[in-house]
Design an enzyme around this catalytic site. Structure first.
Site, short mmCIF file in Angstrom:
data_model
loop_
_atom_site.label_atom_id
_atom_site.label_comp_id
_atom_site.label_asym_id
_atom_site.label_seq_id
_atom_site.Cartn_x
_atom_site.Cartn_y
_atom_site.Cartn_z
N THR A 1 1.97 5.37 -0.71
CA THR A 1 1.47 6.61 -0.13
C THR A 1 0.14 6.98 -0.75
O THR A 1 -0.73 7.52 -0.12
CB THR A 1 2.45 7.75 -0.39
OG1 THR A 1 3.76 7.28 -0.10
CG2 THR A 1 2.15 8.92 0.49
N GLU B 1 0.88 -1.15 0.00
CA GLU B 1 0.00 0.00 0.00
C GLU B 1 0.92 1.20 0.00
O GLU B 1 1.60 1.47 0.98
CB GLU B 1 -0.84 -0.04 1.28
CG GLU B 1 -1.96 0.95 1.33
CD GLU B 1 -3.22 0.45 0.64
OE1 GLU B 1 -3.52 -0.75 0.77
OE2 GLU B 1 -3.87 1.26 -0.03
N GLY C 1 -1.60 4.75 -3.25
CA GLY C 1 -2.21 3.73 -4.08
C GLY C 1 -1.70 2.35 -3.74
O GLY C 1 -0.74 2.20 -3.00
N ASP D 1 10.93 9.78 3.71
CA ASP D 1 10.09 8.71 4.24
C ASP D 1 10.89 7.42 4.34
O ASP D 1 10.42 6.36 3.95
CB ASP D 1 8.85 8.53 3.36
CG ASP D 1 7.75 7.73 4.04
OD1 ASP D 1 7.82 7.57 5.27
OD2 ASP D 1 6.84 7.26 3.34
#
Lengths: 298, 555
Positions: free
Chosen positions: B35, B33, B37, B164
């Site tokens: 960010t 999964e 989609g 991230d």
């Protein structure tokens, strides 16, 4: 020759916006630094790691002049001539910059939008991709890609201000956006001559000519130069023109650069030829005639 | 010059200048999964090549192609490096495609879906590390770590901040190659101009917070790992995390290269803006950092007291740097590197590049050759997490039926305060983690700005439990460092692993004495609510439990 050229340049530089927004002067924010081999600072030791202009898709997609000056076959069938094709592109370039001024985006966004616009028509026809829709959509997409998003509905609002008969709506813009992304093959990063310009001008010690060069670069987007030459070469050509105009001797400096002066001079000539050919504004009737050819049924 | 015949090259790649259809691929299964989609494993039908398809969610009908996707595409098209995931192409699904809700698009192309096609990687680090019985060798850790730093350095050189970095975004293939992935939050920054980081992107400050929580999560996750592995793969990630993190802390989004970069001063201006928000919403996270790295003062960060926000966030009590204490089981070089990476002062912090030159990588055991690494069956965090979530959800349901939110829950022991920030920030799948937590909190309310749910069991006074999170030696009840801070969903693979039931500590529930939250326990001997619930509720995380036992987290 000098005098003549100066006359040509003078009104143009004024009419074409030098800076479309207040937050950006000639030293504005142009974040993708092209890395001309002449500039040792830009080419730091990390060069082999860095993604720069030479590794960019922009560089890889540079075209030959002959590839750019081709009327798409569908348009040709409708009787569109090369001259008309170029004329529409010039007209829409002006349109994009006016729209950009309305939307108060930076010159960089306008330049990117124009680049997208011109790139699209090396691959797609104006028959399928209506320039009147493609142009604002390019600006919309460029505003996103350059991190200064203008909302789509605002784009529409501003178009209606300058172009009352605009027939498309939000949905059309968004749909065209997807088509453009595909047509551009999702390559959205564009390098521009502006960044190289300020560095080069400082180096040559002609910072006082920034305004003139900046205007020349703005005008260069009315041609397809950005699709053909590396941006720093366009910047050099503009510096060359400016230095000739202002009678500054830059021969030694250009020699030190180890760039192909023939290319620089060719670009300069193209720019001068352009000024010569389009001294008068293109009459609206001619634009409309050309555009109506596109919408005619074969 | 342009004579390099680029035209032909491009023509070969993509003859029509259009994108291919997603029908060229056969979706095999969902593996993640992203960010924005889902990610699928898929096979290219023509060549049989296995790829990963990342679907770009197109739910904003008013603003067309999402700008996050534009950023990611721009960045990925710019980066070409063996330690950065390669975007192969972009494909579209033109026709009306039915989405999950069974709605069908009306044939307009812009309502169709767009997929990014990536090379397929067998594992993500979280998934891999979470395999039962998985244990990385030191040489292996160094090998991954070096690749991570190389990739990070490449990004930084190219003026890209990943923003991230976490286990599930580090992909590893069976050749031992590690690649940075998911640039959905990444940004380009300009090395000499900061105009693009102005108010125009103010919404991004909220992102920072989200990011911050993510990182916090990751941070704690790493703490867990630090304890599990004897010589810290985790520290590796802790480091990289902190490099990213500190830029959040010290420099907002500007520059996690750390370093004496000329625009430090500018960055600090942004810091002051974002800092308020961080401060407002998650002082606990800051405290966590300070507890580990020491409170910021003139001694360790010259000039810090002059900063506009300093009075707001300076720690209430002096805090000592506890790195060496906490990670004392690390070898000298690892510790040294870790320390340099966790330096608060951005101008003293080590860059990814210098980190690559650190002694750590040049001493025995040397980083091994990626190719020599063992091959594992594919493992992705998404899958393991999903299984576990389902299991947990099930348990939670059962438990909630039993316990009808007893009122005393409103007074709970001060758990790692991080916990409550997450449910709002990350509206994960709806499965509450605390048995007593009202389901509402976990709901999809996206209130970045909202301080935290008022009342309710998850309103823990902050600061009550310093250090419990990562010190295996403190708090006799030991290692339940992970229980609290992770809410559902985003949680660490080990969430709840230390909880009673599975752990050797709690004695199956009742006696837990709040042990799941480490040191806090002594103050709250009656840590009731979890005590009674824990045996039943938290137990099922067998993997985590096993791991704890296996690796002797108690040391």
């Amino acid at each position: 020759m000098n005098l003549q050229v100066m006359q040509l340049l003078k009104p143009k530089a004024d009419t074409f916006d030098v800076s479309t927004s207040d937050d950006e002067g000639p030293q504005g924010d142009l974040k993708y630094l092209p890395c001309p081999p002449l500039n040792s600072e830009a080419c730091n030791c990390e060069r082999e790691m860095a993604a720069n202009f030479w590794t960019s898709s922009h560089f890889k997609q540079l075209l030959e002049p002959e590839e750019v000056d081709v009327v798409p076959s569908l348009d040709k069938e409708k009787g569109l001539t090369l001259e008309e094709f170029k004329m529409i592109k010039i007209h829409m370039t002006n349109y994009i910059s006016r729209l950009g001024q309305q939307c108060k985006v930076r010159q960089r966004v306008v330049a990117t939008a124009i680049t997208y616009f011109r790139r699209v028509y090396t691959r797609k026809s104006m028959t399928e991709y209506d320039p009147l829709l493609v142009a604002p959509t390019c600006l919309y997409l460029a505003s996103k890609a350059e991190e200064s998003t203008v909302q789509a509905r605002h784009v529409i609002f501003y178009i209606k201000k300058i172009h009352k008969k605009f027939v498309y709506d939000l949905k059309d813009i968004l749909e065209m956006e997807m088509k453009l992304l595909e047509a551009l093959n999702y390559y959205l990063v564009v390098y521009h001559p502006y960044r190289a310009l300020s560095q080069l001008l400082q180096d040559v010690g002609m910072a006082d000519l920034t305004f003139l060069c900046w205007s020349l670069i703005n005008d260069s987007y009315k041609m397809d130069l950005i699709l053909i030459y590396p941006p720093y070469m366009i910047a050099l050509a503009c510096i060359y023109i400016a230095s000739v105009l202002k009678e500054k001797d830059t021969t030694a400096w250009f020699e030190e650069l180890h760039v192909d002066m023939n290319v620089v001079k060719n670009i300069s000539m193209e720019i001068l030829d352009f000024y010569d050919a389009y001294r008068q504004p293109i009459p609206d009737e001619r634009i409309n005639a050309a555009l109506s050819k596109l919408s005619s049924k074969p | 010059m342009a004579a390099a015949a680029p035209g032909q090259l491009n023509l070969d790649e993509s003859p029509s200048w259009g994108s291919r259809s997603v029908d060229c691929f056969e979706k095999l299964e969902q593996i993640g999964e992203g960010t924005y989609g889902q990610v699928y494993m898929a096979k290219e039908i023509r060549t049989g090549e296995i790829v990963a398809l990342k679907k770009i969610r197109m739910d904003n009908e008013r603003e067309g192609f999402p700008i996050t996707a534009i950023r990611e595409i721009k960045i990925l098209k710019k980066l070409h490096h063996e330690n950065v995931i390669q975007l192969k192409e972009i494909v579209t699904s033109p026709g009306p495609e039915k989405d999950e809700q069974g709605r069908s698009a009306d044939g307009n192309k812009y309502k169709g879906s767009i997929y990014m096609v990536f090379e397929y990687m067998d594992h993500d680090l979280t998934g891999l590390a979470d395999r039962p019985g998985m244990r990385f060798s030191v040489a292996q850790i160094k090998c991954y770590m070096r690749q991570l730093l190389t990739g990070l350095h490449y990004c930084h050189v190219n003026q890209v901040l990943h923003r991230d970095i976490k286990g599930s975004n580090l992909l590893i293939d069976n050749e031992g190659n590690l690649k940075l992935a998911d640039f959905g939050l990444a940004r380009s920054f300009s090395g000499d101009h900061n105009a693009n980081l102005t108010n125009r992107v103010i919404t991004l400050w909220y992102r920072v917070i989200m990011l911050w929580t993510d990182l916090q999560n990751c941070y704690l996750e790493l703490q867990n790992m630090a304890q599990l592995s004897t010589c810290g793969l985790s520290d590796a990630f802790l480091q990289s995390f902190c490099m990213e993190n500190q830029f959040c802390l010290g420099k907002t989004r500007m520059n996690m290269m750390g370093l004496s970069h000329p625009f430090d001063a500018l960055a600090l201006r942004f810091f002051s803006q974002s800092f308020d928000m961080i401060l407002l919403h998650m002082p606990e996270q800051l405290n966590k950092i300070f507890e580990l790295c020491g409170g910021p003062d003139e001694a360790i960060w010259p000039g810090v007291t002059k900063m506009p926000w300093y009075t707001n966030f300076k720690p209430t009590r002096p805090m000592k740097k506890r790195l060496r204490e906490v990670f004392k089981h690390f070898d000298r070089h690892a510790l040294e590197l870790l320390e340099r990476m966790l330096t608060l002062d951005p101008s003293q912090r080590i860059s990814a590049k210098d980190a690559l030159d650190a002694e750590y990588f040049w001493n025995d055991p040397l980083p091994c050759d990626p190719k020599s690494l063992p091959k594992y069956e594919s493992s992705h965090e998404f899958q393991t997490k999903k299984k576990r979530q389902q299991q947990r959800q099930h348990e939670e349901m059962a438990k909630r039926q039993k316990l009808q939110h007893p009122p005393q829950h409103a007074r709970l022991p001060p758990i790692q305060p991080t916990g409550q920030a997450h449910p709002q920030l990350r509206p994960g799948p709806n499965q509450p983690i605390h048995n007593s937590q009202p389901p509402v909190v976990a709901g999809p309310s996206h209130h970045y700005g909202k301080p935290r749910p008022s009342g309710g069991p998850n309103r823990y006074p902050p600061g009550g439990n310093p250090s419990g999170g990562y010190n295996p030696n403190r708090g006799g009840q030991g290692g339940g460092y992970s229980g609290g801070p992770y809410p559902q969903g985003r949680g660490p693979p080990y969430a709840a692993s230390g909880m009673p039931g599975a752990g050797p500590r709690g004695g199956g529930g009742g006696g837990g004495s709040g042990g799941g939250y480490g040191v806090g326990a002594p103050n709250y001997p009656q840590a009731g609510p979890y005590g009674s619930g824990s045996g039943a509720g938290r137990g099922p995380n067998m993997i985590g439990g096993n791991r704890n036992q296996q690796y002797g987290w108690q040391q």
